[in-house]
Design a protein around this motif. Structure first.
Motif, mmCIF file in Angstrom:
data_model
loop_
_atom_site.group_PDB
_atom_site.id
_atom_site.type_symbol
_atom_site.label_atom_id
_atom_site.label_comp_id
_atom_site.label_asym_id
_atom_site.label_seq_id
_atom_site.Cartn_x
_atom_site.Cartn_y
_atom_site.Cartn_z
ATOM 1 N N GLY A 127 -5.607 1.037 22.813
ATOM 2 C CA GLY A 127 -4.453 1.911 22.954
ATOM 3 C C GLY A 127 -4.432 2.947 21.862
ATOM 4 O O GLY A 127 -4.849 2.692 20.735
ATOM 5 N N ASP A 128 -4.027 4.147 22.198
ATOM 6 C CA ASP A 128 -3.739 5.142 21.176
ATOM 7 C C ASP A 128 -2.550 5.948 21.686
ATOM 8 O O ASP A 128 -1.976 5.620 22.725
ATOM 9 C CB ASP A 128 -4.958 6.020 20.882
ATOM 10 C CG ASP A 128 -5.529 6.642 22.138
ATOM 11 O OD1 ASP A 128 -4.750 6.985 23.039
ATOM 12 O OD2 ASP A 128 -6.764 6.784 22.227
ATOM 13 N N ILE A 129 -2.193 7.004 20.996
ATOM 14 C CA ILE A 129 -0.979 7.733 21.378
ATOM 15 C C ILE A 129 -1.131 8.332 22.781
ATOM 16 O O ILE A 129 -0.229 8.252 23.605
ATOM 17 C CB ILE A 129 -0.673 8.838 20.346
ATOM 18 C CG1 ILE A 129 -0.368 8.181 19.003
ATOM 19 C CG2 ILE A 129 0.507 9.679 20.790
ATOM 20 C CD1 ILE A 129 -0.180 9.133 17.874
ATOM 21 N N VAL A 130 -2.322 8.891 23.037
ATOM 22 C CA VAL A 130 -2.536 9.523 24.333
ATOM 23 C C VAL A 130 -2.464 8.485 25.447
ATOM 24 O O VAL A 130 -1.790 8.681 26.455
ATOM 25 C CB VAL A 130 -3.909 10.237 24.360
ATOM 26 C CG1 VAL A 130 -4.167 10.846 25.727
ATOM 27 C CG2 VAL A 130 -3.972 11.296 23.286
ATOM 28 N N LEU A 131 -3.129 7.366 25.228
ATOM 29 C CA LEU A 131 -3.159 6.334 26.271
ATOM 30 C C LEU A 131 -1.794 5.690 26.445
ATOM 31 O O LEU A 131 -1.419 5.300 27.552
ATOM 32 C CB LEU A 131 -4.210 5.285 25.942
ATOM 33 C CG LEU A 131 -5.660 5.776 25.993
ATOM 34 C CD1 LEU A 131 -6.608 4.630 25.741
ATOM 35 C CD2 LEU A 131 -5.960 6.429 27.332
ATOM 36 N N ALA A 132 -1.044 5.612 25.356
ATOM 37 C CA ALA A 132 0.305 5.054 25.478
ATOM 38 C C ALA A 132 1.135 5.927 26.414
ATOM 39 O O ALA A 132 1.907 5.418 27.228
ATOM 40 C CB ALA A 132 0.961 4.972 24.107
ATOM 41 N N GLY A 133 0.943 7.231 26.307
ATOM 42 C CA GLY A 133 1.670 8.149 27.180
ATOM 43 C C GLY A 133 1.257 8.007 28.630
ATOM 44 O O GLY A 133 2.016 8.320 29.540
ATOM 45 N N LYS A 134 0.027 7.559 28.850
ATOM 46 C CA LYS A 134 -0.474 7.442 30.229
ATOM 47 C C LYS A 134 -0.320 6.034 30.786
ATOM 48 O O LYS A 134 -0.708 5.774 31.911
ATOM 49 C CB LYS A 134 -1.960 7.826 30.268
ATOM 50 C CG LYS A 134 -2.219 9.290 29.964
ATOM 51 C CD LYS A 134 -3.693 9.621 30.116
ATOM 52 C CE LYS A 134 -3.944 11.099 29.834
ATOM 53 N NZ LYS A 134 -5.304 11.509 30.115
ATOM 54 N N SER A 135 0.236 5.134 29.970
ATOM 55 C CA SER A 135 0.205 3.725 30.377
ATOM 56 C C SER A 135 1.057 3.456 31.611
ATOM 57 O O SER A 135 0.853 2.452 32.287
ATOM 58 C CB SER A 135 0.646 2.832 29.219
ATOM 59 O OG SER A 135 1.981 3.179 28.888
ATOM 60 N N GLY A 136 1.981 4.338 31.920
ATOM 61 C CA GLY A 136 2.779 4.153 33.137
ATOM 62 C C GLY A 136 1.914 4.210 34.379
ATOM 63 O O GLY A 136 2.205 3.578 35.392
ATOM 64 N N TYR A 137 0.833 4.989 34.279
ATOM 65 C CA TYR A 137 -0.086 5.095 35.426
ATOM 66 C C TYR A 137 -1.317 4.235 35.213
ATOM 67 O O TYR A 137 -1.735 3.495 36.100
ATOM 68 C CB TYR A 137 -0.487 6.554 35.623
ATOM 69 C CG TYR A 137 -1.336 6.794 36.841
ATOM 70 C CD1 TYR A 137 -0.772 6.850 38.103
ATOM 71 C CD2 TYR A 137 -2.712 6.938 36.731
ATOM 72 C CE1 TYR A 137 -1.539 7.062 39.235
ATOM 73 C CE2 TYR A 137 -3.501 7.150 37.858
ATOM 74 C CZ TYR A 137 -2.903 7.219 39.101
ATOM 75 O OH TYR A 137 -3.671 7.409 40.206
ATOM 76 N N LEU A 138 -1.905 4.353 34.038
ATOM 77 C CA LEU A 138 -3.143 3.625 33.760
ATOM 78 C C LEU A 138 -2.842 2.246 33.191
ATOM 79 O O LEU A 138 -2.987 2.003 31.995
ATOM 80 C CB LEU A 138 -4.016 4.425 32.781
ATOM 81 C CG LEU A 138 -4.727 5.656 33.342
ATOM 82 C CD1 LEU A 138 -5.551 6.325 32.259
ATOM 83 C CD2 LEU A 138 -5.611 5.297 34.515
ATOM 84 N N ASN A 139 -2.369 1.345 34.049
ATOM 85 C CA ASN A 139 -2.277 -0.062 33.640
ATOM 86 C C ASN A 139 -2.897 -0.909 34.730
ATOM 87 O O ASN A 139 -2.999 -0.482 35.885
ATOM 88 C CB ASN A 139 -0.836 -0.464 33.354
ATOM 89 C CG ASN A 139 0.033 -0.287 34.584
ATOM 90 O OD1 ASN A 139 -0.117 -0.995 35.577
ATOM 91 N ND2 ASN A 139 0.939 0.690 34.530
ATOM 92 N N ILE A 140 -3.333 -2.093 34.357
ATOM 93 C CA ILE A 140 -4.207 -2.856 35.254
ATOM 94 C C ILE A 140 -3.544 -3.182 36.586
ATOM 95 O O ILE A 140 -4.119 -2.971 37.647
ATOM 96 C CB ILE A 140 -4.717 -4.137 34.545
ATOM 97 C CG1 ILE A 140 -5.661 -3.717 33.418
ATOM 98 C CG2 ILE A 140 -5.460 -5.048 35.519
ATOM 99 C CD1 ILE A 140 -6.199 -4.852 32.606
ATOM 100 N N SER A 141 -2.288 -3.649 36.540
ATOM 101 C CA SER A 141 -1.695 -4.086 37.809
ATOM 102 C C SER A 141 -1.516 -2.924 38.778
ATOM 103 O O SER A 141 -1.805 -3.050 39.980
ATOM 104 C CB SER A 141 -0.371 -4.801 37.550
ATOM 105 O OG SER A 141 0.386 -4.091 36.609
#
Lengths: 395, 188
Positions: free
Chosen positions: A118-132
């Motif tokens: 995780g980093d700041i950019v990925l945290a911002g995208k985590s709503g879309y880019l998460n495993i489930s």
């Protein structure tokens, strides 16, 4: 002949598969399974990248078959009636790609950085880019394709028995719905499965780029299979040079289309020169990858463009066959170029694992397509436009 | 209308008129097989297969398009290279002077432009257009009928004229006429 009076097309029946070819595909599949097992222990990351590569490549071939067939129903095309069944046969791999996607889920932590760091950019995208959510939407998309394949190809197969126009009409209703959903879901799947390998990078044209590749390879494979069956005498009096010419024109058009889209993606990123966008091409313009990039420019576009440019080339069965195989290889290298730099940024890695996994997929793909062709008619014999398609070309 | 029995005008050929394209294709094929060399078909819209029936050779126009298209591509590159790297080298966004990716859209456009214009020009030259000498001998061939004209070069004797007319009738023409050369202008 100017006045070929053909009232009925002779049914070529289904493929009588040579046992040696079947054995070859079986051996390929076994090699694939063994490579998968061995790779899992020796170098799981490399194996998963190769697995994703071939999973996506053969997925696009199968999906491309459905897209091609749907396109013919949508446009009520007549010329393609003799070759449509061959592209329909490719869709028999779609359920398998649902399974290979499920297998791929075990390798998700090797492939997609967003799943393990995780980093700041990925945290911002985590709503879309998460495993489930990733699993859910991709399963939904592939499931949707399988559903449409069963429906539409099923209608086409039922038409073989009663030659009723009703089946064509049903597919004419289904195909526009499919094409719209295909555009959305395929973009999504290519974003998810390929673009998110480098989750910081984004390109809005990426889905179209993958679509261009999909149709590029699908037309080549349809053409190659048609010529293979024609050589064995199955399509006697059904497919002639003019149909191959039409397929050749289609292939030529989508060679240009791919180059157009590929250059659109490259030039806009190169011109704007924004750091978050250029990384993708920067990775592919250094080390060993520059040669693969150059191959795509020259080998995937310029060479086949000039070879297929003359009219005679598109009517030359042997040349069309060879260029078809070449295009299939070029498309495979294109996906290689998209996927593998994330694993090996310094240069392409190619060895027994890549060959083994490729053979495995090729074997399974060959087996299911061969099975389809040997259980169903090789030509959509009940298609109302078949007679017209066989005779519409003079000579 | 054509003045059928005008003696002061020069005969240019015999024309057979057909009602549908398939009949014309069949008639054209038979005409060629019969041995007539100078004939022409007239249709209100392009008829697929007619060029095969008439035994026309492949057009040389694609080669013209290819050469000019390629020339357009190369010239567009050379011009942009000369302007932005040699004649007036300008630093744009820190990019190299010879920034070829930026040239490609224009190379593409000039390829299309020269290819397209040369195709039209070649079409005019190879078809002998504009042709002010001949005029439409029947306006219905631009509307709903199909004509096959066997030209005067084939029928130098009076005897032949009659035979040609009979031939046209035998291949299914609904109407057979003599066509005379006329001046430039309309006569309905």
């Amino acid at each position: 002949m100017l006045t070929a009076e053909v009232r009925q097309v002779k049914n070529p029946g289904s493929l009588i598969a040579a046992p040696s070819v079947k054995t070859m595909f079986l051996v390929f599949s076994l090699i694939g399974v063994v490579t998968f097992m061995v790779g899992l222990f020796l170098d799981p990351k490399r194996m998963w990248f190769s697995f994703l590569h071939n999973h996506f490549y053969f997925l696009t071939l199968a999906l491309g078959g459905l897209f091609f067939a749907a396109l013919q129903w949508l446009t009520q095309a007549m010329w393609s009636a003799p070759v449509r069944r061959i592209s329909e046969a490719l869709t028999s791999f779609l359920p398998i790609s649902l399974i290979t996607f499920l297998i791929l889920l075990f390798g998700i932590h090797y492939l997609y950085p967003w799943s393990y760091k995780g980093d700041i950019v990925l945290a911002g995208k985590s709503g879309y880019l998460n495993i489930s959510f990733f699993v859910l939407r991709n399963l939904l998309a592939i499931g949707l394709w399988v559903f449409f394949a069963i429906k539409m190809i099923g209608n086409s197969l039922k038409q073989d028995k009663d030659s009723s126009l009703a089946w064509t009409n049903k597919n004419r209703v289904l195909s526009p719905i499919f094409i719209i959903l295909f555009a959305i879901t395929y973009t999504m799947v290519s974003f998810d499965q390929l673009m998110s390998l480098d989750p910081h990078w984004f390109s809005t044209i990426f889905g179209v780029y993958c679509f261009a590749g999909l149709f590029y390879s699908n037309l080549a494979l349809t053409c190659v299979l048609t010529i293979l069956l024609k050589r064995q005498g199955y399509l006697e009096g059904i497919v002639n040079k003019n149909h191959l010419h039409d397929l050749g024109k289609f292939m030529f058009a989508f060679i240009v289309f791919w180059a157009y889209i590929a250059f659109c993606q490259f030039m806009l990123i190169w011109y704007a020169n924004l750091p978050e966008e250029t990384s993708y091409f920067l990775n592919r313009m250094h080390g060993g990858w520059i040669y693969v990039s150059l191959f795509l420019l020259i080998g995937k576009f310029i060479i086949p463009f000039f070879i297929l440019l003359p009219r005679g080339a598109k009517r030359n069965e042997k040349l069309l066959f060879n260029i078809g195989i070449y295009m299939l290889v070029a498309q495979w290298i294109d996906f290689y170029w998209i996927i593998q730099p994330q694993y090996a940024p310094d240069g392409p890695v190619f060895g027994l694992i890549e060959i083994g996994i490729l053979l495995g997929f090729l074997g399974i793909f060959g087996l299911v397509v061969q099975k389809f062709l040997s259980t169903h008619n090789l030509v959509a014999i009940g298609d109302p436009r078949l007679v017209e398609a066989v005779t519409h070309h003079y000579q | 209308m054509i003045q059928n029995n005008s003696n002061h005008k020069k005969l240019s050929g015999v024309v057979g008129i057909f009602d549908e394209p398939h009949a014309l294709i069949m008639a054209t094929k038979k005409t060629r097989e019969f041995g007539f060399k100078y004939f022409d078909a007239f249709t209100p819209y392009p008829v697929h297969g007619l060029e095969v029936a008439a035994g026309l050779k492949r057009s040389p126009i694609p080669y013209v398009t290819f050469v000019f298209g390629l020339a357009g591509c190369v010239l567009a590159f050379l011009y942009q290279y000369w302007t932005s790297a040699i004649d007036w080298a300008l630093n744009v966004g820190g990019k190299p002077y010879n920034s070829w990716p930026a040239f490609v859209p224009i190379m593409f456009e000039v390829t299309i432009l020269l290819g397209g214009l040369s195709t039209v020009a070649a079409l005019f030259i190879f078809c002998g257009l504009p042709n002010l000498k001949k005029k439409a001998f029947d306006l219905s061939i631009t509307r709903d009928r199909f004509a096959l004209m066997i030209e005067i070069q084939n029928l130098d004797e009076k005897d032949n004229l009659k035979k040609t007319k009979e031939f046209l009738q035998s291949v299914g023409a609904k109407e057979v006429r003599e066509v005379y050369e006329e001046g430039w202008g309309f006569s309905l």
